[in-house]
Design an enzyme around this catalytic site. Structure first.
Site, mmCIF file in Angstrom:
data_model
loop_
_atom_site.group_PDB
_atom_site.id
_atom_site.type_symbol
_atom_site.label_atom_id
_atom_site.label_comp_id
_atom_site.label_asym_id
_atom_site.label_seq_id
_atom_site.Cartn_x
_atom_site.Cartn_y
_atom_site.Cartn_z
ATOM 1 N N LYS A 162 8.843 6.366 3.729
ATOM 2 C CA LYS A 162 7.396 6.567 3.681
ATOM 3 C C LYS A 162 6.996 7.656 4.667
ATOM 4 C CE LYS A 162 5.900 1.843 2.539
ATOM 5 N NZ LYS A 162 5.233 2.162 1.265
ATOM 6 N N LYS A 171 6.188 -12.487 -0.998
ATOM 7 C CA LYS A 171 6.978 -11.339 -0.549
ATOM 8 C C LYS A 171 7.077 -11.339 0.968
ATOM 9 C CE LYS A 171 6.782 -6.227 -0.360
ATOM 10 N NZ LYS A 171 6.177 -4.996 -0.909
ATOM 11 N N ASP A 212 3.883 -6.234 5.471
ATOM 12 C CA ASP A 212 4.417 -6.342 4.115
ATOM 13 C C ASP A 212 5.048 -7.708 3.813
ATOM 14 O OD1 ASP A 212 4.485 -5.058 1.692
ATOM 15 O OD2 ASP A 212 6.435 -4.115 2.032
ATOM 16 N N ARG A 233 9.361 -5.801 -5.530
ATOM 17 C CA ARG A 233 9.675 -6.378 -6.844
ATOM 18 C C ARG A 233 11.149 -6.770 -6.944
ATOM 19 N NH1 ARG A 233 7.513 -1.030 -9.681
ATOM 20 N NH2 ARG A 233 6.314 -1.063 -7.753
HETATM 21 N N1 BES Z 1 4.523 -2.478 0.493
HETATM 22 C C1 BES Z 1 4.252 -1.389 -0.373
HETATM 23 C C2 BES Z 1 2.866 -1.467 -1.007
HETATM 24 C C3 BES Z 1 1.711 -1.339 -0.059
HETATM 25 C C4 BES Z 1 1.154 -0.102 0.214
HETATM 26 C C5 BES Z 1 1.142 -2.453 0.506
HETATM 27 C C6 BES Z 1 0.084 0.003 1.069
HETATM 28 C C7 BES Z 1 0.065 -2.362 1.349
HETATM 29 C C8 BES Z 1 -0.468 -1.121 1.630
HETATM 30 C C9 BES Z 1 5.279 -1.364 -1.496
HETATM 31 O O1 BES Z 1 6.547 -1.803 -1.160
HETATM 32 C C10 BES Z 1 5.425 0.055 -1.917
HETATM 33 O O2 BES Z 1 5.882 0.837 -1.130
HETATM 34 N N2 BES Z 1 5.033 0.360 -3.141
HETATM 35 C C11 BES Z 1 5.126 1.672 -3.659
HETATM 36 C C12 BES Z 1 5.673 1.571 -5.053
HETATM 37 C C13 BES Z 1 6.053 2.893 -5.650
HETATM 38 C C14 BES Z 1 7.245 3.464 -4.923
HETATM 39 C C15 BES Z 1 6.375 2.667 -7.107
HETATM 40 C C16 BES Z 1 3.723 2.262 -3.668
HETATM 41 O O3 BES Z 1 2.769 1.536 -3.916
HETATM 42 O O4 BES Z 1 3.592 3.428 -3.358
HETATM 43 ZN ZN ZN Z 2 6.653 -3.150 0.368
HETATM 44 MN MN MN Z 3 7.768 -0.250 -0.341
#
Ligand code: BES
Ligand code: ZN
Ligand code: MN
Length: 496
Positions: A278, A266, A289, A352
């Site tokens: 966020k 990724k 990321d 994803r």
């Molecule tokens: N890059 C984030 C996941 C992440 C969070 C990595 C904290 C490292 C530290 C990912 O793209 C994301 O935002 N995931 C969301 C998914 C949700 C919206 C279903 C999450 O984990 O909150």
């Molecule tokens: Zn992400």
């Molecule tokens: Mn994200």
């Protein structure tokens, strides 16, 4: 940072270096303390021993000034003879390197006299691994000489290696340095801020590596991605002024007819969340990321340097996830490269989406197996914290192999199930699939989404959200990007 490292055997004399390091088990400390030790006054040694300030316990260190034969001596504990493992040697060397770098002492001798009868090549490799993991610093942007951590110009000798072992140890040391350089590269890329490491920057980095090494690099830009139908990847990239790239690095060390192993990482160079923005607090960390992508690029460079006899293809979908008037909206439906339609209900579940298209693309190359690495879900941090990455797979033998490789290098993997029932959570009422599965089992539903794009190819997904970044540095792992996955993948690929 520029580190000059020079590792050798039996070369530096104790009286010409800043410090002689003694890695000692409790047992070998007891022996040493009671025998004639050439570098320290017997009284002083007796006092250290009776004070109990150093006993050879795991993670104990003691730095003392020596005499004219040796300026300083650093004792580092390995713990009980019986219980020691690779981890003990690595941590001992990391702690030693930490102590010495803090004091700007840069010429070292590891004294192996007391280290015991175990395979010396392996022990030296573990020690050098621990030291090299520690000495990394990201100081590129420190222009103030007063406060900047000075570049370490490290010279290190491992003394006490038997003549017949010298060439093997020397070889292990130089291989270890190649692998560590891979880890440092991955860390550099992760630590680089989002304004610098755009998708184009990552692509240029991969391109430049391919010019130096035996790698082939192909970059797909915006137009090619549009023409070929990377609808899911493009949906994420849309909101950003920075155009996306699909970075492909190919290494052919095996027969032309050998199917390649595919690595996919990724590469979200900054994840603001997009329109599903966020919260501000901690958002800066989302420059990490692209850690999976960094690991894939660095691993490709490392296996080319090691000249492994296998074929590997590395793919990094690189995008920036930003909100704007052109950005994807929650509720949008896109057609992925596979033809499957995706209802994007949360633009922050973007990893994803780009991986779906990258997995489809690499699947068309008919790989032996696919391993993807991604900082995919916050839920993974809730499940495993910062001490293990999650592994989800459709192939239990692959899980075993990867877990074993992870144990060897202290980058542990822990499996989560992919029961088919989890896929219910990502069923969409108006498209083939939706990109979020609700709160329960967030790491699993993300993997279940990816699984829809790998078909029957053996595949493992590593969620490195909790392990790719360290908020608070520890020995062997400075604050920031960890480079997790490089040592693991190299170990795994060396076994193939
Ligand atoms: N890059 C984030 C996941 C992440 C969070 C990595 C904290 C490292 C530290 C990912 O793209 C994301 O935002 N995931 C969301 C998914 C949700 C919206 C279903 C999450 O984990 O909150
Ligand atoms: Zn992400
Ligand atoms: Mn994200």
């Amino acid at each position: 940072m520029k580190i000059t490292v020079n590792a050798m055997c039996n070369e530096l004399a104790a009286d010409s270096v800043d410090c002689v390091i003694f890695p000692l088990t409790q047992e070998s400390w007891a022996t040493l303390a009671s025998t004639d030790f050439p570098y320290l006054d017997a009284d002083l040694l007796a006092r250290i021993s009776s004070d109990g300030e150093f006993e050879g316990k795991y993670k104990q260190t003691l730095l003392v000034h020596g005499d004219e034969h040796c300026r300083r001596i650093l004792f580092v504990g390995l713990g009980e003879e019986e219980k020691r493992t690779a981890k003990h040697y690595r941590s001992a060397a990391s702690l030693a390197a930490q102590q010495l770098c803090q004091r700007k002492l840069t010429t070292w001798v590891f004294d192996l006299q007391s280290i015991g009868s175990q395979d010396v090549t392996t022990l030296v490799d573990w020690l050098w691994d621990g030291a090299l993991l520690e000495i990394y610093r990201f100081d590129r942007y420190k222009t103030d000489d007063e406060t900047a951590v000075k570049t370490c110009d490290i010279q290190c000798s491992f003394n006490g290696v038997a003549d017949e072992d010298v060439s093997l140890v020397q070889q292990a040391l130089s291989q270890r340095e190649m692998i560590s350089r891979g880890v440092w590269l991955a860390r550099d890329l992760v630590n680089e801020p989002g304004n610098v490491k755009t998708p184009e920057y990552l692509a240029k980095m991969a391109w430049d590596l391919a010019q130096q090494l035996d790698l082939t690099c192909t970059i797909l830009g915006q137009r090619e991605l549009e023409q070929q139908g990377f609808g899911a990847l493009l949906a994420v990239a849309k909101g950003s002024i920075c155009p996306p790239r699909l970075i492909v690095l190919e290494y052919q060390g095996g027969e032309a007819s050998d199917k390649p192993i595919a690595l996919v990482g990724k590469g979200v160079t900054f994840d603001s969340g997009g329109i599903s923005l966020k919260p501000g607090e901690g958002m800066d960390q989302m420059k990490m990321d692209m850690a999976g992508g960094a690991t894939v690029i660095a691993t490709m460079a490392t296996i080319a340097r090691l000249e492994l006899p296998i074929n590997v293809i590395g793919v990094v979908p690189a995008v920036e996830n930003m909100p704007s008037d052109r950005a994807t909206r929650p509720g949008d439906i896109v057609t992925s490269l596979s033809g499957k339609t995706i209802e994007i209900l949360n633009t922050d579940a973007e990893g994803r989406l780009i991986l779906a298209d990258a997995l489809t693309w690499v699947g068309q190359k008919n790989p032996e197996l696919i391993i993807d690495l991604a900082t995919l879900t916050g839920a993974c941090i809730l499940a495993l914290g910062h001490h293990a990455s999650a592994i989800l797979s459709n192939d239990s033998a692959l899980v075993d192999d990867l877990q074993q490789a992870g144990d060897c290098v202290d980058e542990r993997l822990w499996p989560l199930p992919l029961f088919e029932e989890y896929a219910e959570q990502i069923k969409s009422s108006i498209a083939d699939v939706k990109n979020i599965g609700g709160r329960p089992a967030g790491t699993i539903t993300a993997a279940a989404f990816l699984q829809k794009f790998v078909g029957d190819t053996p595949w493992a997904h590593l969620d490195i959200a909790g392990t790719a970044w360290q908020d608070k540095g520890r020995a062997g792992q400075p604050t920031g990007g960890t480079g997790v996955g490089v040592r693991l993948l190299v170990e795994y690929l060396q076994q193939q």
